[in-house]
Write an enzyme that holds these catalytic residues in place. Structure first.
Site, short mmCIF file in Angstrom:
data_model
loop_
_atom_site.label_atom_id
_atom_site.label_comp_id
_atom_site.label_asym_id
_atom_site.label_seq_id
_atom_site.Cartn_x
_atom_site.Cartn_y
_atom_site.Cartn_z
N HIS A 188 -2.45 -9.99 5.46
CA HIS A 188 -2.95 -8.61 5.58
C HIS A 188 -2.36 -8.00 6.85
CE1 HIS A 188 -6.45 -5.57 5.34
NE2 HIS A 188 -5.61 -5.15 6.27
N HIS A 204 -0.55 -4.27 8.70
CA HIS A 204 -0.14 -2.86 8.68
C HIS A 204 1.16 -2.72 9.47
CE1 HIS A 204 -4.02 -1.40 7.09
NE2 HIS A 204 -4.49 -2.46 7.72
N LYS A 228 -4.24 -2.89 -3.69
CA LYS A 228 -5.26 -2.76 -2.65
C LYS A 228 -6.30 -1.72 -3.04
CE LYS A 228 -7.22 -2.78 1.43
NZ LYS A 228 -7.00 -3.37 2.73
N HIS A 236 -10.85 -3.86 0.57
CA HIS A 236 -11.55 -3.50 1.81
C HIS A 236 -13.02 -3.40 1.43
CE1 HIS A 236 -11.89 -1.48 5.85
NE2 HIS A 236 -13.08 -1.28 5.30
N HIS A 247 -10.48 -9.33 5.46
CA HIS A 247 -11.09 -9.25 6.79
C HIS A 247 -12.62 -9.38 6.74
CE1 HIS A 247 -11.25 -5.13 5.41
NE2 HIS A 247 -10.06 -4.81 5.82
N ASP A 303 -4.68 -8.34 9.91
CA ASP A 303 -5.04 -6.92 9.94
C ASP A 303 -4.50 -6.27 11.22
OD1 ASP A 303 -6.00 -4.53 9.01
OD2 ASP A 303 -8.12 -4.97 9.37
O1 DOR Z 1 -9.31 -1.39 11.76
C1 DOR Z 1 -8.69 -1.07 10.77
N1 DOR Z 1 -7.50 -0.44 10.85
N2 DOR Z 1 -9.22 -1.32 9.57
C2 DOR Z 1 -8.67 -0.87 8.46
O2 DOR Z 1 -9.21 -1.13 7.42
C3 DOR Z 1 -7.45 -0.03 8.48
C4 DOR Z 1 -6.68 -0.27 9.69
C5 DOR Z 1 -5.62 0.80 9.93
O3 DOR Z 1 -4.90 1.13 9.01
O4 DOR Z 1 -5.51 1.27 11.06
ZN ZN Z 2 -6.23 -3.45 7.25
#
Ligand code: DOR
Ligand code: ZN
Length: 347
Positions: free
Chosen positions: A14, A16, A100, A137, A175, A248
């Site tokens: 997971h 970003h 997702k 999520h 998460h 995450d």
């Molecule tokens: O803390 C987070 N940041 N939780 C999420 O679900 C998304 C993520 C983000 O994209 O910044």
């Molecule tokens: Zn995330």
């Protein structure tokens, strides 16, 4: 005392990566230690079609440093307009690894998420048929539910009914942050696994709120009480095949974090492996670090574990990580575990 361990190269289930300049700044940090990562689709606009995912994968591959050994595993962002056939074709082409589900309004860029879960049942039923995993999520967004209870209420009122309705659906509850989440993932009859982040293993809500508010610890799902952090540590270090790493890692510029209404997200890609070795050593479970970072995830996704390895060594001198990364748009702060890290990634 163990001071050196070699494990198969880890994967991040997971992550970003964002896009553009931010992606170019953070991608090398993940590619340095991780062989593969499930890439979240919550861009602006989100990655909703196979065509979007293909274009995003091309941009990621173009931004990889020369010689990097890293494969992005793409996902589609589920909306109420997602077509089962588009999803099936993307899966058949090997383009996507998962879909997702963001409940609408749950977190960063989730406005296009799902409000009425029943409306996406045709997609979910197709996914169950073809064995394509759904990453979730897991938080309700109803205003009357306290933010600290949103995961538990989601499990009881949304996830459990979903797994009863479509028992063949392969689900990753992402998460997880509560003992309730841990117990559910371990014991549910459905085809379920759970990812755990680095930061939820290292901090609880006291770290975020006692002695001043620390915006760089603000993430979603929000960090909970210490007893939940302990439950997550027990799950992660148990070796149980249903639990594995999803960092995450979610970069936001300092300007977006250190403000009156800061964004949720912790950027942990660079120091995650040092953090995890620290946690697993504290829990007396260094021998199970590899299961958490490198074995349970691939097994769950039907992939072979990586053949390359990663070695960590414990040294008296702490590992040095930059506190801040410079991006063309401004600084980005790295996750600070609040103490020195003595485990160095040495190769
Ligand atoms: O803390 C987070 N940041 N939780 C999420 O679900 C998304 C993520 C983000 O994209 O910044
Ligand atoms: Zn995330």
């Amino acid at each position: 005392m163990t001071t050196r361990i070699t494990i198969r190269r880890p994967d991040d289930w997971h992550l970003h990566l964002r896009d553009g300049a931010m992606m170019r700044s953070v991608l090398p940090e993940t590619a340095r230690h991780f062989a593969r990562a499930i890439v979240m689709p919550n861009l602006v606009p989100p990655v909703v079609t196979a065509e979007d995912a293909l274009a995003y994968r091309d941009r990621i591959e173009a931004a990889l440093p020369d010689g990097a050994d890293f494969t992005p595993l793409m996902t589609l962002y589920l909306t109420e307009r997602t077509e089962p056939d588009d999803v099936q074709a993307a899966h058949a082409d090997g383009l996507i690894t998962a879909v997702k589900l963001y409940p609408a309004g749950a977190t960063t860029n989730s406005q296009s998420g799902v409000t009425d879960l029943k409306s996406v049942y045709p997609v979910l039923e197709r996914m169950a048929e073809i064995g394509l995993p759904l990453c979730i999520h897991g938080e309700v967004t109803t205003h009357d539910v306290d933010i600290f209870d949103r995961e538990q209420v989601f499990i009881d009122t949304v996830l459990d009914p979903l797994l009863r309705d479509i028992p063949e659906l392969k689900v990753t509850l992402e998460h997880i942050t509560t003992s309730h989440g841990v117990d559910y993932v371990r014991e549910a009859a459905g085809d379920i696994a759970g990812t755990i982040t680095t930061h939820h293993l290292m901090i609880n809500r006291n770290h975020m709120l006692v002695g001043g508010i620390r915006p760089h610890y603000y993430c979603l799902p929000i960090v909970k009480r210490a007893e939940h952090q302990q439950a997550l540590r027990r799950a992660a270090t148990s070796g149980h095949p249903r639990f594995f790493l999803g960092t995450d890692s979610a970069p936001h510029l300092d300007a977006a974090k250190e403000t009156a209404c800061g964004c949720a997200g912790v950027f942990s890609a660079p120091n995650t492996m040092s953090c995890l070795a620290h946690v697993f050593e504290e829990e007396g479970a260094l021998d199970r670090l590899e299961a958490f970072t490198s074995l349970n995830g691939p097994a769950r996704y039907g992939l072979a574990p990586n053949t390359a390895t990663l070695t960590l060594e414990k040294r008296d001198a702490p590992a040095i990580y930059k506190a801040k990364y410079d991006t063309p748009d401004g600084p980005l702060t790295l996750f600070d575990p609040g103490h020195a890290l003595h485990w160095h990634v040495v190769d």
